[in-house]
Scaffold this active site. Structure first.
Site, PDB file in Angstrom:
ATOM      1  N   HIS A  38       0.992  -1.294   0.088  1.00 42.47           N
ATOM      2  CA  HIS A  38      -0.046  -0.044  -0.162  1.00 42.47           C
ATOM      3  C   HIS A  38       0.851   1.128  -0.063  1.00 42.47           C
ATOM      4  O   HIS A  38       1.789   1.248   0.725  1.00 42.47           O
ATOM      5  CB  HIS A  38      -0.935   0.027   1.144  1.00 42.47           C
ATOM      6  CG  HIS A  38      -1.873   1.167   1.383  1.00 42.47           C
ATOM      7  ND1 HIS A  38      -1.902   2.041   2.461  1.00 42.47           N
ATOM      8  CD2 HIS A  38      -2.696   1.857   0.514  1.00 42.47           C
ATOM      9  CE1 HIS A  38      -2.828   2.829   2.194  1.00 42.47           C
ATOM     10  NE2 HIS A  38      -3.235   2.882   1.091  1.00 42.47           N
ATOM     11  N   GLU A  58       0.470  -0.710  -4.812  1.00 42.76           N
ATOM     12  CA  GLU A  58      -0.440   0.284  -5.119  1.00 42.76           C
ATOM     13  C   GLU A  58       0.165   1.697  -5.036  1.00 42.76           C
ATOM     14  O   GLU A  58       0.772   1.983  -3.901  1.00 42.76           O
ATOM     15  CB  GLU A  58      -1.616   0.176  -4.193  1.00 42.76           C
ATOM     16  CG  GLU A  58      -2.847   1.159  -4.337  1.00 42.76           C
ATOM     17  CD  GLU A  58      -2.755   2.305  -3.206  1.00 42.76           C
ATOM     18  OE1 GLU A  58      -3.965   2.784  -3.054  1.00 42.76           O
ATOM     19  OE2 GLU A  58      -1.698   2.513  -2.384  1.00 42.76           O
ATOM     20  N   ASP A  60      -0.246   6.012  -5.280  1.00 39.65           N
ATOM     21  CA  ASP A  60      -1.417   7.122  -5.866  1.00 39.65           C
ATOM     22  C   ASP A  60      -0.871   8.155  -7.071  1.00 39.65           C
ATOM     23  O   ASP A  60       0.402   8.272  -6.697  1.00 39.65           O
ATOM     24  CB  ASP A  60      -1.170   7.741  -4.275  1.00 39.65           C
ATOM     25  CG  ASP A  60      -1.644   7.002  -3.151  1.00 39.65           C
ATOM     26  OD1 ASP A  60      -2.996   6.564  -3.260  1.00 39.65           O
ATOM     27  OD2 ASP A  60      -0.886   6.575  -2.380  1.00 39.65           O
ATOM     28  N   HIS A  74       0.093  10.638  -1.864  1.00 40.47           N
ATOM     29  CA  HIS A  74      -1.082  10.419  -1.290  1.00 40.47           C
ATOM     30  C   HIS A  74      -1.414  11.886  -0.284  1.00 40.47           C
ATOM     31  O   HIS A  74      -2.444  12.348  -0.432  1.00 40.47           O
ATOM     32  CB  HIS A  74      -1.077   9.258  -0.179  1.00 40.47           C
ATOM     33  CG  HIS A  74      -2.339   8.905   0.493  1.00 40.47           C
ATOM     34  ND1 HIS A  74      -2.912   9.685   1.453  1.00 40.47           N
ATOM     35  CD2 HIS A  74      -3.164   7.927  -0.038  1.00 40.47           C
ATOM     36  CE1 HIS A  74      -3.912   9.076   1.666  1.00 40.47           C
ATOM     37  NE2 HIS A  74      -4.204   7.834   0.967  1.00 40.47           N
ATOM     38  N   ASP A 118      -3.949   4.213  -7.963  1.00 37.81           N
ATOM     39  CA  ASP A 118      -5.085   4.817  -7.243  1.00 37.81           C
ATOM     40  C   ASP A 118      -5.200   6.336  -7.692  1.00 37.81           C
ATOM     41  O   ASP A 118      -4.385   7.066  -7.374  1.00 37.81           O
ATOM     42  CB  ASP A 118      -4.911   4.681  -5.663  1.00 37.81           C
ATOM     43  CG  ASP A 118      -6.023   5.379  -4.784  1.00 37.81           C
ATOM     44  OD1 ASP A 118      -6.937   5.711  -5.425  1.00 37.81           O
ATOM     45  OD2 ASP A 118      -5.912   5.213  -3.469  1.00 37.81           O
TER      46      ASP A 118
END
Length: 309
Positions: A38, A58, A60, A74, A118
């Site tokens: 993440h 993942e 951002d 993020h 994301d």
């Protein structure tokens, strides 16, 4: 032949072939799992998370006011026990990611097979979604896929938080076609990450003309105890995946950092778990209750293929 001589016994060994066949059969019966690191937003974190056990990351992606993908960032707030402000210029991150997923490169990680972008489209107007998809496709084509010439091999999931931004998918798809590389769409999948009603998500895909390659996320920040949210929606997503007329191919749950929650997610049959601690998920995969049913996904596993309970 003299009477005192003896013939040496001849043995026929079939074990290697039988063993290989058994391995293939066992592999086919185990659910492939994607351990999704993440918030991997700085270049060095690619190595860090893969080395901890992730086979997927993942990242951002933030956009500027003209819908250009600008940073892998993020910002605050983010998950508890994480630093929210690590970042890189988007195209620089893509180049590092390409090296990490190109066989033969000194930075290559064979294990890294899936990347979830994301897409932080909350800063955009709804009518900018198509442009965001168009510009995202051009950036990926140039800096990740190397214009179709031995670029990165990882599968890509475009994760969109807002159902109203479904035209991002259209813009992405049409741009790759216009640029002469429609074949790269075989490497691209989709996710709507807003925890919307499953039927509403299905309708957004219908508008976007999507009929496959669908990952469905469900979850909540690790700052909120998992039992408060529960797994009800994730179970609905799994039920849709397993039905004869569902639109979902894979289900992943986020953000899972605890052993107990990992086991609960595996017990309902998710395909992926997004985590800040890939080693926790890897450890559960190796527990006796799970290693006979699940295995870490490899590049040979098609992330758009449905594996039903």
């Amino acid at each position: 032949v003299r009477a005192t001589e003896k013939f040496a016994p001849i043995y026929f060994f079939c074990h290697p072939l039988q063993s290989a066949e058994t391995d293939v059969a066992e592999r086919a019966n185990k659910r492939p799992i994607w351990i999704m690191g993440h918030m991997v937003n700085a270049n060095y974190q690619i190595d860090e998370f893969v080395n901890l056990g992730a086979n997927s990351i993942e990242t951002d992606v933030s956009f500027d006011s003209s819908a250009n993908p600008e940073y892998t960032y993020h910002g605050v707030p983010c998950d508890c026990r994480r630093w929210c402000k690590k970042w890189e210029y988007f195209n620089n991150f893509l180049k590092a990611l390409r090296k990490a997923t190109t066989p033969g490169d000194s930075k290559y990680h064979e294990k890294l097979v899936l990347v979830v972008f994301d897409l932080k489209t909350g800063s955009l107007y709804d009518n900018q979604a198509y442009d965001a998809g168009k510009k995202l496709a051009k950036n990926l084509l140039q800096h990740y896929w190397n214009n179709g010439n031995n670029g990165g091999r990882a599968y890509i999931v475009l994760s969109i938080p807002n159902l109203a931004h479904y035209k991002l998918i259209t813009g992405f798809k049409e741009t790759l076609k216009t640029e002469g590389h429609p074949e790269l769409m075989e490497k691209v999948g989709y996710d709507f990450s807003g925890n919307d009603n499953i039927d509403q998500v299905a309708n957004a895909y219908k508008k976007a003309g999507v009929t496959g390659h669908v990952w469905q996320s469900d979850g909540i920040t690790n700052c909120v105890a998992s039992f408060i949210r529960g797994l009800d929606r994730a179970k609905k997503a799994v039920k849709n995946r397993d039905s004869s007329n569902g639109y979902i191919n894979k289900v992943y749950y986020w953000t899972v950092d605890k052993y107990a929650t990992t086991r609960e997610a595996f017990d309902i049959g998710v395909d992926g778990i997004m985590t800040n601690y890939p080693d926790v998920i890897a450890n559960v995969l190796n527990e006796s209750a799970y290693k006979g049913k699940f295995r870490l996904a490899t590049y040979d596993d098609n992330p758009w293929e449905t594996f039903k309970n």
